[in-house]
Design an enzyme around this catalytic site. Structure first.
Site, mmCIF file in Angstrom:
data_model
loop_
_atom_site.group_PDB
_atom_site.id
_atom_site.type_symbol
_atom_site.label_atom_id
_atom_site.label_comp_id
_atom_site.label_asym_id
_atom_site.label_seq_id
_atom_site.Cartn_x
_atom_site.Cartn_y
_atom_site.Cartn_z
ATOM 1 N N HIS A 1 6.175 52.314 112.715
ATOM 2 C CA HIS A 1 6.502 51.770 111.391
ATOM 3 C C HIS A 1 5.510 52.325 110.385
ATOM 4 C CE1 HIS A 1 9.453 49.150 113.078
ATOM 5 N NE2 HIS A 1 8.586 48.855 114.025
ATOM 6 N N PRO B 1 17.927 52.999 109.118
ATOM 7 C CA PRO B 1 18.482 52.884 107.775
ATOM 8 C C PRO B 1 17.447 52.908 106.648
ATOM 9 C CG PRO B 1 18.696 50.818 108.982
ATOM 10 C CD PRO B 1 18.289 51.867 109.961
ATOM 11 N N ASN B 2 17.854 53.586 105.580
ATOM 12 C CA ASN B 2 17.101 53.683 104.322
ATOM 13 C C ASN B 2 15.886 54.608 104.390
ATOM 14 O OD1 ASN B 2 18.809 51.802 102.876
ATOM 15 N ND2 ASN B 2 17.925 50.233 104.206
ATOM 16 N N ASN C 1 11.664 54.884 114.709
ATOM 17 C CA ASN C 1 11.429 53.897 113.664
ATOM 18 C C ASN C 1 12.806 53.311 113.352
ATOM 19 O OD1 ASN C 1 10.998 52.364 111.429
ATOM 20 N ND2 ASN C 1 9.806 53.893 110.306
ATOM 21 N N ALA D 1 15.105 48.544 109.472
ATOM 22 C CA ALA D 1 15.519 47.136 109.464
ATOM 23 C C ALA D 1 16.120 46.699 110.805
ATOM 24 C CB ALA D 1 16.511 46.898 108.342
ATOM 25 N N ARG E 1 12.306 55.158 97.669
ATOM 26 C CA ARG E 1 12.354 53.761 98.086
ATOM 27 C C ARG E 1 10.962 53.114 98.091
ATOM 28 N NH1 ARG E 1 12.928 51.993 104.372
ATOM 29 N NH2 ARG E 1 13.326 49.799 103.939
ATOM 30 N N ARG F 1 3.467 41.763 106.318
ATOM 31 C CA ARG F 1 4.507 41.597 105.308
ATOM 32 C C ARG F 1 5.267 40.280 105.567
ATOM 33 N NH1 ARG F 1 7.772 47.057 104.955
ATOM 34 N NH2 ARG F 1 8.627 45.960 103.133
ATOM 35 N N GLU G 1 7.331 53.268 119.378
ATOM 36 C CA GLU G 1 7.899 52.701 118.142
ATOM 37 C C GLU G 1 6.906 52.937 117.000
ATOM 38 O OE1 GLU G 1 8.094 48.467 118.558
ATOM 39 O OE2 GLU G 1 9.004 48.148 116.578
ATOM 40 N N TYR H 1 6.022 52.573 101.021
ATOM 41 C CA TYR H 1 6.324 53.677 101.941
ATOM 42 C C TYR H 1 5.778 55.031 101.494
ATOM 43 C CZ TYR H 1 9.416 50.118 103.836
ATOM 44 O OH TYR H 1 9.897 48.954 104.382
HETATM 45 C C1 DQA Z 1 9.839 49.964 108.458
HETATM 46 C C2 DQA Z 1 9.563 48.457 108.320
HETATM 47 C C3 DQA Z 1 10.852 47.672 108.370
HETATM 48 O O1 DQA Z 1 10.591 46.288 108.265
HETATM 49 C C4 DQA Z 1 11.762 48.068 107.220
HETATM 50 O O2 DQA Z 1 12.989 47.389 107.312
HETATM 51 C C5 DQA Z 1 11.969 49.543 107.154
HETATM 52 C C6 DQA Z 1 10.838 50.437 107.414
HETATM 53 C C7 DQA Z 1 8.559 50.805 108.291
HETATM 54 O O3 DQA Z 1 8.611 51.984 108.636
HETATM 55 O O4 DQA Z 1 7.528 50.304 107.833
HETATM 56 O O5 DQA Z 1 13.025 50.011 106.758
HETATM 57 O O6 DQA Z 1 10.351 50.209 109.749
#
Ligand code: DQA
Length: 145
Positions: free
Chosen positions: A99, A9-10, A73, A76, A17, A106, A97, A22
């Protein structure tokens, strides 16, 4: 070799964003970077993004016997989703995985990752490069098979 790249998501809002965290590059440019890299490595790849947990679970289930590796990835859902962890365990496809940000520096809640319990490697804080590193790890693993 076939790799599935899953973004949660997002991440479709990359570029808009929280650019301080990011970056300013878009999701479309991430997909292009991944495709170019896979082409160089002679790997076929599919990129999937969803804001919905169940759709991500369906996509992972569907990968069974179709893909040799998964880069994920979960965004959230990393920090909440037992369902995504269980789907990865069920299909048992080697998974890395990724990020974009350094989740360990964080908020406290971002340090918990369910997917880490299955992924053989977690890459954090390397921006879009992290996805390419993940692909390389899967390619190397596949060579050793
Ligand atoms: C994320 C880190 C997560 O905590 C966050 O909710 C994201 C992006 C990252 O790519 O750094 O949406 O996965």
């Amino acid at each position: 070799m076939k790799i599935l790249v899953v973004n949660g998501p997002n991440l479709n809002l990359l570029g808009i964003r929280e650019p301080d965290i990011y970056g300013k590059s878009t999701y479309a440019s991430l997909v292009q970077m991944i495709k170019d890299h896979c082409a160089k490595c002679n790997v076929s790849c599919e990129c999937f993004q969803s804001n919905h947990e169940g759709d991500i679970v369906d996509k992972i289930q569907n990968a069974y016997s179709r893909f040799d590796g998964i880069v994920i990835n979960p965004a959230a859902y990393t920090h909440t989703s037992v369902a995504i962890l269980d789907a990865l365990k069920a299909v048992n496809i080697p998974t890395v995985e990724v990020h974009i940000s350094n989740v360990n520096s964080r908020e406290e809640f971002r340090r918990i990752s369910y997917v880490s319990l299955f992924a053989f490697k977690t890459i954090v804080g390397k921006g879009f490069e992290g996805y390419l590193e993940a692909i390389d790890l899967l390619v190397n693993l596949n060579k050793d098979k």
